[in-house]
Design a protein around this motif. Structure first.
Motif, PDB file in Angstrom:
ATOM      1  N   PHE A   1      38.150  22.298 -51.425  1.00 12.44           N
ATOM      2  CA  PHE A   1      37.125  22.787 -50.500  1.00 12.44           C
ATOM      3  C   PHE A   1      36.598  21.552 -49.785  1.00 12.44           C
ATOM      4  O   PHE A   1      35.778  20.815 -50.328  1.00 12.44           O
ATOM      5  CB  PHE A   1      36.023  23.518 -51.261  1.00 12.44           C
ATOM      6  N   PRO A   2      37.103  21.272 -48.566  1.00 12.59           N
ATOM      7  CA  PRO A   2      36.697  20.062 -47.855  1.00 12.59           C
ATOM      8  C   PRO A   2      35.467  20.282 -46.980  1.00 12.59           C
ATOM      9  O   PRO A   2      35.205  21.398 -46.530  1.00 12.59           O
ATOM     10  CB  PRO A   2      37.922  19.761 -46.985  1.00 12.59           C
ATOM     11  N   GLY A   3      34.734  19.215 -46.748  1.00 16.81           N
ATOM     12  CA  GLY A   3      33.581  19.269 -45.858  1.00 16.81           C
ATOM     13  C   GLY A   3      32.824  17.964 -45.902  1.00 16.81           C
ATOM     14  O   GLY A   3      33.190  17.040 -46.628  1.00 16.81           O
ATOM     15  N   SER A   4      31.748  17.911 -45.130  1.00 21.33           N
ATOM     16  CA  SER A   4      30.915  16.698 -45.154  1.00 21.33           C
ATOM     17  C   SER A   4      29.811  16.824 -46.206  1.00 21.33           C
ATOM     18  O   SER A   4      29.368  15.837 -46.770  1.00 21.33           O
ATOM     19  CB  SER A   4      30.306  16.431 -43.777  1.00 21.33           C
ATOM     20  N   PHE A   5      29.335  18.047 -46.439  1.00 20.37           N
ATOM     21  CA  PHE A   5      28.315  18.320 -47.458  1.00 20.37           C
ATOM     22  C   PHE A   5      27.127  17.353 -47.321  1.00 20.37           C
ATOM     23  O   PHE A   5      26.693  16.749 -48.292  1.00 20.37           O
ATOM     24  CB  PHE A   5      28.917  18.263 -48.868  1.00 20.37           C
TER      25      PHE A   5
ATOM     26  N   LYS B   1      31.251  29.055 -55.781  1.00 21.52           N
ATOM     27  CA  LYS B   1      31.141  29.980 -56.918  1.00 21.52           C
ATOM     28  C   LYS B   1      32.046  31.192 -56.759  1.00 21.52           C
ATOM     29  O   LYS B   1      32.582  31.699 -57.738  1.00 21.52           O
ATOM     30  CB  LYS B   1      29.690  30.420 -57.112  1.00 21.52           C
ATOM     31  N   ARG B   2      32.236  31.650 -55.531  1.00 18.96           N
ATOM     32  CA  ARG B   2      33.072  32.822 -55.294  1.00 18.96           C
ATOM     33  C   ARG B   2      34.560  32.493 -55.303  1.00 18.96           C
ATOM     34  O   ARG B   2      35.379  33.383 -55.495  1.00 18.96           O
ATOM     35  CB  ARG B   2      32.664  33.486 -53.988  1.00 18.96           C
ATOM     36  N   SER B   3      34.900  31.224 -55.092  1.00 17.20           N
ATOM     37  CA  SER B   3      36.326  30.873 -55.038  1.00 17.20           C
ATOM     38  C   SER B   3      36.842  30.189 -56.301  1.00 17.20           C
ATOM     39  O   SER B   3      38.043  30.234 -56.569  1.00 17.20           O
ATOM     40  CB  SER B   3      36.609  29.987 -53.820  1.00 17.20           C
ATOM     41  N   VAL B   4      35.989  29.580 -57.100  1.00 14.80           N
ATOM     42  CA  VAL B   4      36.451  28.796 -58.251  1.00 14.80           C
ATOM     43  C   VAL B   4      37.230  29.630 -59.264  1.00 14.80           C
ATOM     44  O   VAL B   4      38.178  29.137 -59.876  1.00 14.80           O
ATOM     45  CB  VAL B   4      35.287  28.027 -58.922  1.00 14.80           C
ATOM     46  N   SER B   5      36.889  30.881 -59.417  1.00 14.17           N
ATOM     47  CA  SER B   5      37.589  31.705 -60.404  1.00 14.17           C
ATOM     48  C   SER B   5      39.039  32.004 -60.014  1.00 14.17           C
ATOM     49  O   SER B   5      39.829  32.439 -60.851  1.00 14.17           O
ATOM     50  CB  SER B   5      36.832  33.019 -60.635  1.00 14.17           C
ATOM     51  N   LEU B   6      39.394  31.743 -58.784  1.00 12.17           N
ATOM     52  CA  LEU B   6      40.762  31.981 -58.321  1.00 12.17           C
ATOM     53  C   LEU B   6      41.721  30.855 -58.699  1.00 12.17           C
ATOM     54  O   LEU B   6      42.932  31.007 -58.576  1.00 12.17           O
ATOM     55  CB  LEU B   6      40.776  32.139 -56.794  1.00 12.17           C
ATOM     56  N   PHE B   7      41.164  29.716 -59.157  1.00 14.77           N
ATOM     57  CA  PHE B   7      41.968  28.516 -59.379  1.00 14.77           C
ATOM     58  C   PHE B   7      41.706  27.915 -60.753  1.00 14.77           C
ATOM     59  O   PHE B   7      40.674  28.159 -61.362  1.00 14.77           O
ATOM     60  CB  PHE B   7      41.659  27.481 -58.288  1.00 14.77           C
ATOM     61  N   ASP B   8      42.659  27.101 -61.192  1.00 13.41           N
ATOM     62  CA  ASP B   8      42.480  26.365 -62.438  1.00 13.41           C
ATOM     63  C   ASP B   8      41.591  25.151 -62.218  1.00 13.41           C
ATOM     64  O   ASP B   8      40.877  24.718 -63.121  1.00 13.41           O
ATOM     65  CB  ASP B   8      43.844  25.900 -62.976  1.00 13.41           C
ATOM     66  N   LYS B   9      41.661  24.595 -61.018  1.00 14.54           N
ATOM     67  CA  LYS B   9      40.883  23.413 -60.680  1.00 14.54           C
ATOM     68  C   LYS B   9      40.510  23.498 -59.205  1.00 14.54           C
ATOM     69  O   LYS B   9      41.345  23.830 -58.364  1.00 14.54           O
ATOM     70  CB  LYS B   9      41.715  22.157 -60.930  1.00 14.54           C
ATOM     71  N   LEU B  10      39.235  23.201 -58.910  1.00 11.66           N
ATOM     72  CA  LEU B  10      38.758  23.197 -57.533  1.00 11.66           C
ATOM     73  C   LEU B  10      38.132  21.836 -57.242  1.00 11.66           C
ATOM     74  O   LEU B  10      37.198  21.421 -57.931  1.00 11.66           O
ATOM     75  CB  LEU B  10      37.721  24.297 -57.302  1.00 11.66           C
ATOM     76  N   TYR B  11      38.674  21.160 -56.254  1.00  8.64           N
ATOM     77  CA  TYR B  11      38.104  19.900 -55.796  1.00  8.64           C
ATOM     78  C   TYR B  11      37.178  20.181 -54.634  1.00  8.64           C
ATOM     79  O   TYR B  11      37.531  20.923 -53.712  1.00  8.64           O
ATOM     80  CB  TYR B  11      39.194  18.942 -55.307  1.00  8.64           C
ATOM     81  N   ILE B  12      36.001  19.594 -54.686  1.00 12.88           N
ATOM     82  CA  ILE B  12      35.122  19.570 -53.528  1.00 12.88           C
ATOM     83  C   ILE B  12      35.347  18.200 -52.910  1.00 12.88           C
ATOM     84  O   ILE B  12      35.012  17.175 -53.512  1.00 12.88           O
ATOM     85  CB  ILE B  12      33.649  19.788 -53.914  1.00 12.88           C
ATOM     86  N   GLY B  13      35.977  18.182 -51.751  1.00 10.71           N
ATOM     87  CA  GLY B  13      36.344  16.929 -51.094  1.00 10.71           C
ATOM     88  C   GLY B  13      35.375  16.580 -49.990  1.00 10.71           C
ATOM     89  O   GLY B  13      35.205  17.338 -49.034  1.00 10.71           O
ATOM     90  N   ILE B  14      34.733  15.438 -50.136  1.00  9.12           N
ATOM     91  CA  ILE B  14      33.799  14.958 -49.115  1.00  9.12           C
ATOM     92  C   ILE B  14      34.597  14.124 -48.126  1.00  9.12           C
ATOM     93  O   ILE B  14      35.028  13.013 -48.438  1.00  9.12           O
ATOM     94  CB  ILE B  14      32.667  14.125 -49.739  1.00  9.12           C
TER      95      ILE B  14
ATOM     96  N   HIS C   1      35.635  19.517 -59.494  1.00  9.83           N
ATOM     97  CA  HIS C   1      35.693  18.059 -59.413  1.00  9.83           C
ATOM     98  C   HIS C   1      35.258  17.636 -58.013  1.00  9.83           C
ATOM     99  O   HIS C   1      35.604  18.296 -57.036  1.00  9.83           O
ATOM    100  CB  HIS C   1      37.108  17.570 -59.703  1.00  9.83           C
ATOM    101  N   VAL C   2      34.540  16.543 -57.927  1.00  7.43           N
ATOM    102  CA  VAL C   2      34.017  16.058 -56.649  1.00  7.43           C
ATOM    103  C   VAL C   2      34.640  14.709 -56.343  1.00  7.43           C
ATOM    104  O   VAL C   2      34.664  13.821 -57.206  1.00  7.43           O
ATOM    105  CB  VAL C   2      32.471  15.926 -56.711  1.00  7.43           C
ATOM    106  N   ILE C   3      35.130  14.569 -55.117  1.00  7.25           N
ATOM    107  CA  ILE C   3      35.783  13.321 -54.728  1.00  7.25           C
ATOM    108  C   ILE C   3      35.667  13.131 -53.217  1.00  7.25           C
ATOM    109  O   ILE C   3      35.740  14.102 -52.458  1.00  7.25           O
ATOM    110  CB  ILE C   3      37.256  13.314 -55.190  1.00  7.25           C
ATOM    111  N   ALA C   4      35.472  11.895 -52.801  1.00  6.31           N
ATOM    112  CA  ALA C   4      35.447  11.568 -51.367  1.00  6.31           C
ATOM    113  C   ALA C   4      36.841  11.136 -50.940  1.00  6.31           C
ATOM    114  O   ALA C   4      37.616  10.623 -51.752  1.00  6.31           O
ATOM    115  CB  ALA C   4      34.443  10.454 -51.097  1.00  6.31           C
ATOM    116  N   TYR C   5      37.158  11.363 -49.663  1.00  8.77           N
ATOM    117  CA  TYR C   5      38.464  10.969 -49.149  1.00  8.77           C
ATOM    118  C   TYR C   5      38.374  10.653 -47.660  1.00  8.77           C
ATOM    119  O   TYR C   5      37.445  11.069 -46.986  1.00  8.77           O
ATOM    120  CB  TYR C   5      39.508  12.076 -49.393  1.00  8.77           C
ATOM    121  N   GLU C   6      39.352   9.897 -47.190  1.00  9.39           N
ATOM    122  CA  GLU C   6      39.492   9.599 -45.762  1.00  9.39           C
ATOM    123  C   GLU C   6      40.870  10.031 -45.322  1.00  9.39           C
ATOM    124  O   GLU C   6      41.795  10.099 -46.129  1.00  9.39           O
ATOM    125  CB  GLU C   6      39.342   8.099 -45.505  1.00  9.39           C
TER     126      GLU C   6
END
Length: 154
Positions: free
Chosen positions: A6-10, A22-35, A65-70
């Motif tokens: 789930f990418p965004g600037s947040f 919360k509505r999408s996490v149950s669809l996956f084994d792992k969800l990354y929130i990518g900043i 899991h939360v992680i920043a990326y470029e």
């Protein structure tokens, strides 16, 4: 293993973002929130503060899991093994914009699927840019952001 990003600037995370997660996490084994980090853009909060804030909001869910990326988001998806990209849709104009991005991403990396989650009606007007504007003028944003995020804005 089903992995999504789930990418965004947040900048900052809002209740609308939390709802999509919360509505999408149950669809996956792992969800990354990518900043996504854009070196040409000065955010309200530092990337490190955004990471800490989001981790605090979701600290009770080991799948998140939360992680920043470029760089290109599809390249980042590949680097973390994500085959899915979650995007929140608030309005018709969001859909048109996100559809164009999804089509370009699909052309670049056909194996990565974009999944659109439509926001709940009560969250459709909440955006980080509006929340940032309220913060700049010392307004109360507590109704728009998760309570765990408030300490990071002070």
């Amino acid at each position: 293993m089903k992995i999504a990003l789930f990418p965004g600037s947040f900048d900052p995370i809002t209740k609308a973002h939390v709802d999509i997660v919360k509505r999408s996490v149950s669809l996956f084994d792992k969800l990354y929130i990518g900043i996504g980090v854009n070196s040409n853009k000065q955010g309200l909060l530092s990337v490190g503060k955004r990471e800490d804030m989001i981790r605090e909001v979701f600290k009770h869910d080991e799948r998140i899991h939360v992680i920043a990326y470029e760089g290109l988001t599809v390249n980042f998806c590949k680097s973390i093994g994500a085959d899915y990209m979650i995007r929140g849709i608030r309005t018709v104009s969001d859909f048109e914009y996100e559809k164009a991005i999804a089509q370009m991403n699909h052309a670049l990396e056909p194996e990565i699927e974009s999944i659109f989650i439509v926001s709940k009606p009560g969250y459709s007007s909440i955006s980080s840019s509006i929340v940032r504007e309220i913060i700049r003028y010392n307004g109360d944003v507590s109704q728009f952001i998760p309570k765990e995020a408030i300490p990071f804005l002070q």
